[in-house]
Design a protein around this motif. Structure first.
Motif, mmCIF file in Angstrom:
data_model
loop_
_atom_site.group_PDB
_atom_site.id
_atom_site.type_symbol
_atom_site.label_atom_id
_atom_site.label_comp_id
_atom_site.label_asym_id
_atom_site.label_seq_id
_atom_site.Cartn_x
_atom_site.Cartn_y
_atom_site.Cartn_z
ATOM 1 N N PRO A 1 0.715 -0.908 -0.229
ATOM 2 C CA PRO A 1 0.185 -0.108 0.284
ATOM 3 C C PRO A 1 0.862 1.588 -0.034
ATOM 4 C CG PRO A 1 -1.030 -1.449 1.574
ATOM 5 C CD PRO A 1 0.454 -2.542 0.607
ATOM 6 N N SER A 2 0.437 1.989 -0.696
ATOM 7 C CA SER A 2 1.406 3.173 -0.637
ATOM 8 C C SER A 2 0.647 4.953 -1.336
ATOM 9 C CB SER A 2 2.401 3.220 -2.118
ATOM 10 O OG SER A 2 2.676 4.392 -2.791
ATOM 11 N N THR A 3 1.049 5.977 -0.734
ATOM 12 C CA THR A 3 0.428 6.951 -1.230
ATOM 13 C C THR A 3 0.981 7.942 -1.809
ATOM 14 O OG1 THR A 3 1.481 8.073 0.998
ATOM 15 C CG2 THR A 3 -0.771 7.148 0.954
ATOM 16 N N VAL A 4 1.885 7.217 -2.651
ATOM 17 C CA VAL A 4 2.530 7.983 -3.871
ATOM 18 C C VAL A 4 1.975 9.037 -4.614
ATOM 19 C CG1 VAL A 4 2.650 6.276 -5.583
ATOM 20 C CG2 VAL A 4 4.698 7.510 -5.132
ATOM 21 N N ALA A 5 2.235 10.639 -5.052
ATOM 22 C CA ALA A 5 1.410 10.951 -6.420
ATOM 23 C C ALA A 5 2.261 10.994 -7.154
ATOM 24 C CB ALA A 5 1.416 12.040 -5.474
ATOM 25 N N TRP A 6 2.030 10.780 -8.640
ATOM 26 C CA TRP A 6 2.586 10.640 -9.840
ATOM 27 C C TRP A 6 2.086 11.767 -10.337
ATOM 28 C CZ3 TRP A 6 4.151 6.570 -12.628
ATOM 29 C CH2 TRP A 6 4.821 5.213 -11.468
ATOM 30 N N VAL A 7 3.116 12.700 -10.913
ATOM 31 C CA VAL A 7 3.291 13.920 -12.271
ATOM 32 C C VAL A 7 3.622 13.170 -13.291
ATOM 33 C CG1 VAL A 7 3.533 15.503 -12.286
ATOM 34 C CG2 VAL A 7 3.836 15.059 -9.768
ATOM 35 N N VAL A 8 2.867 13.398 -14.420
ATOM 36 C CA VAL A 8 3.380 13.289 -15.549
ATOM 37 C C VAL A 8 2.980 13.781 -16.264
ATOM 38 C CG1 VAL A 8 2.501 10.841 -17.461
ATOM 39 C CG2 VAL A 8 2.601 10.388 -14.723
ATOM 40 N N ALA A 9 4.588 14.082 -17.510
ATOM 41 C CA ALA A 9 4.347 15.254 -18.141
ATOM 42 C C ALA A 9 4.815 14.933 -19.926
ATOM 43 C CB ALA A 9 5.312 16.716 -17.815
ATOM 44 N N GLU A 10 3.727 15.661 -21.215
ATOM 45 C CA GLU A 10 4.066 15.189 -22.106
ATOM 46 C C GLU A 10 4.653 15.963 -22.623
ATOM 47 O OE1 GLU A 10 1.380 14.086 -26.540
ATOM 48 O OE2 GLU A 10 0.595 14.235 -24.092
ATOM 49 N N VAL A 11 6.418 15.815 -23.275
ATOM 50 C CA VAL A 11 6.498 16.614 -23.702
ATOM 51 C C VAL A 11 7.312 16.496 -25.014
ATOM 52 C CG1 VAL A 11 8.939 17.733 -23.762
ATOM 53 C CG2 VAL A 11 7.896 16.851 -22.062
ATOM 54 N N THR A 12 7.154 17.782 -25.902
ATOM 55 C CA THR A 12 7.305 17.117 -27.695
ATOM 56 C C THR A 12 8.438 17.343 -27.601
ATOM 57 O OG1 THR A 12 6.654 19.403 -28.077
ATOM 58 C CG2 THR A 12 5.250 18.548 -27.707
ATOM 59 N N GLY A 13 9.412 16.897 -28.813
ATOM 60 C CA GLY A 13 10.194 16.905 -28.687
ATOM 61 C C GLY A 13 11.897 16.876 -28.511
ATOM 62 N N CYS A 14 11.530 15.437 -27.269
ATOM 63 C CA CYS A 14 12.370 14.941 -26.239
ATOM 64 C C CYS A 14 12.583 13.605 -26.271
ATOM 65 C CB CYS A 14 12.198 15.276 -24.622
ATOM 66 S SG CYS A 14 11.069 17.450 -24.069
#
Length: 64
Positions: free
Chosen positions: A51-64
């Motif tokens: 069990p976890s309370t981790v938070a995820w931040v995901v970003a789509e970045v063009t040209g990388c």
């Protein structure tokens, strides 16, 4: 994605501004950022099978 009740609903705007600031500093002002929140219900977040309370931040970045 954040675990339900980890971030108070009133703090969401402050978190969004911090994310937008980091995005602008990293990628400049030409790129546009859209933030979509997804709350994971209690008991549904897991990391390495625990069990976890981790938070995820995901970003789509063009040209990388």
């Amino acid at each position: 994605m954040v675990q339900q009740d980890v971030i108070e609903k009133l703090d969401y705007p402050a978190v969004e501004e911090a994310l937008k600031g980091a995005y602008r500093r990293t990628l400049g002002t030409r790129e546009r950022l859209s933030i979509v929140w997804c709350e994971v219900p209690h008991g549904q977040g897991f990391t390495t099978g625990e069990p976890s309370t981790v938070a995820w931040v995901v970003a789509e970045v063009t040209g990388c």
